[in-house]
Design an enzyme around this catalytic site. Structure first.
Site, PDB file in Angstrom:
ATOM      1  N   GLU A 169      50.595  56.853  26.371  1.00  0.00           N
ATOM      2  CA  GLU A 169      49.549  55.967  26.677  1.00  0.00           C
ATOM      3  C   GLU A 169      48.098  57.001  26.188  1.00  0.00           C
ATOM      4  OE1 GLU A 169      50.012  53.085  30.237  1.00  0.00           O
ATOM      5  OE2 GLU A 169      50.261  55.155  30.759  1.00  0.00           O
ATOM      6  N   GLU A 188      58.339  53.319  32.469  1.00  0.00           N
ATOM      7  CA  GLU A 188      57.744  52.970  33.941  1.00  0.00           C
ATOM      8  C   GLU A 188      58.735  52.200  34.669  1.00  0.00           C
ATOM      9  OE1 GLU A 188      54.324  55.377  31.994  1.00  0.00           O
ATOM     10  OE2 GLU A 188      55.972  53.850  31.526  1.00  0.00           O
TER      11      GLU A 188
END
Length: 269
Positions: free
Chosen positions: A123, A143
């Site tokens: 990210e 995730e």
């Protein structure tokens, strides 16, 4: 700053994540450090471009250091330092700041990626504008496999950058993407050998830094703010940015230098 090294030369600020023994996993010190660093770089007139990379050959960043951050976040461990206390009490603001989860940072960012870039490390890379990757690099959002979602910018940025289907494959299936597939997706700009990653990224950053500072930031601002809007709204933002640039001293200096056959002397004004 702990686990961060910053070197500025010729308009390029090279920011290196320096925790290679932990695959440059982002602990509290690094997250707070990045959140504090980005505004300083934004305000530094000597910085035109940021080059972001990770120390070592194995990783750009393996993401958040869950071993240290998760116990703090859940209250299983009490903060022991001022930085850890800030992480607990200002958690969301620090994450947003560290991962550039917003549209306010308008200086160009080049990422040099060796090894893995996963989870929050991925990210962080998504916040960059141009990416040079090693042929041994790979990318993954893990995730959902841990009962979480990639909320550090991936769900907003990734579909805009590589399209719906590719993005949802990474987000929902947690697919591991190698360097060549990343290139075919448009996730990275170039794939080179590991030894060439940093030199190629540095060359790219230096070439960007030759541009006028105000033109660079306003060009990026127009693209970022206009992304996803209808054309009329995006054209309006483009016009606003153009008006600012055309009123600048740099806009007069650039054509003059071209006519006089010399290098321009941009000041950012």
């Amino acid at each position: 700053m702990a686990f961060l090294r910053v070197q500025t030369e010729a308009g390029v600020a090279q920011v290196t994540l320096t925790r290679p023994e932990k695959l440059n996993a982002l602990n509290a010190e690094m997250m707070v450090g990045l959140a504090e660093l980005w505004p300083r770089l934004a305000d530094d007139p000597d910085v035109r471009v940021v080059l972001l990379t990770g120390d070592g050959e194995r990783a750009f960043s393996s993401g958040a250091d869950l071993g240290s951050l998760a116990p703090l976040a859940t209250g299983a461990v009490l903060p022991q330092t001022a930085v850890e206390y800030r992480w607990v009490t200002e958690h969301q603001a620090i994450v947003d700041g560290a991962l550039l989860r917003g549209t306010g940072f308008t200086k160009p960012v080049v990422a040099a990626v060796k090894g893995l870039a996963v989870a929050a490390g991925f990210e962080l890379m998504l916040a960059s504008d141009i990416r040079i990757a090693s042929d041994q690099a790979f990318f993954q959002l893990t995730e959902v496999k841990r009962g979480l979602i990639p909320s550090g910018g991936s769900m907003a940025r990734l579909p805009r950058q590589i399209g719906w289907a590719n993005a949802m494959e990474m987000i929902l299936a947690a697919e591991r993407i190698d360097a060549m597939r990343a290139l075919s997706m448009g996730l990275v700009n170039r794939v080179v050998s590991s030894k060439d990653v940093l030199p190629v990224a540095q060359d790219m950053a230096r070439r960007i830094a030759e541009g006028a500072p105000l033109a660079l930031t306003k060009a990026k601002e127009a693209v970022v703010r206009g992304s996803g809007l209808d054309l009329d709204a995006a054209f309006a933002i483009e016009k606003t940015c153009q008006d600012v640039v055309m009123a600048s001293e740099d806009a007069r200096e650039g054509p003059l230098a071209f006519m006089e056959r010399r290098a321009p002397r941009f000041t950012g004004k």
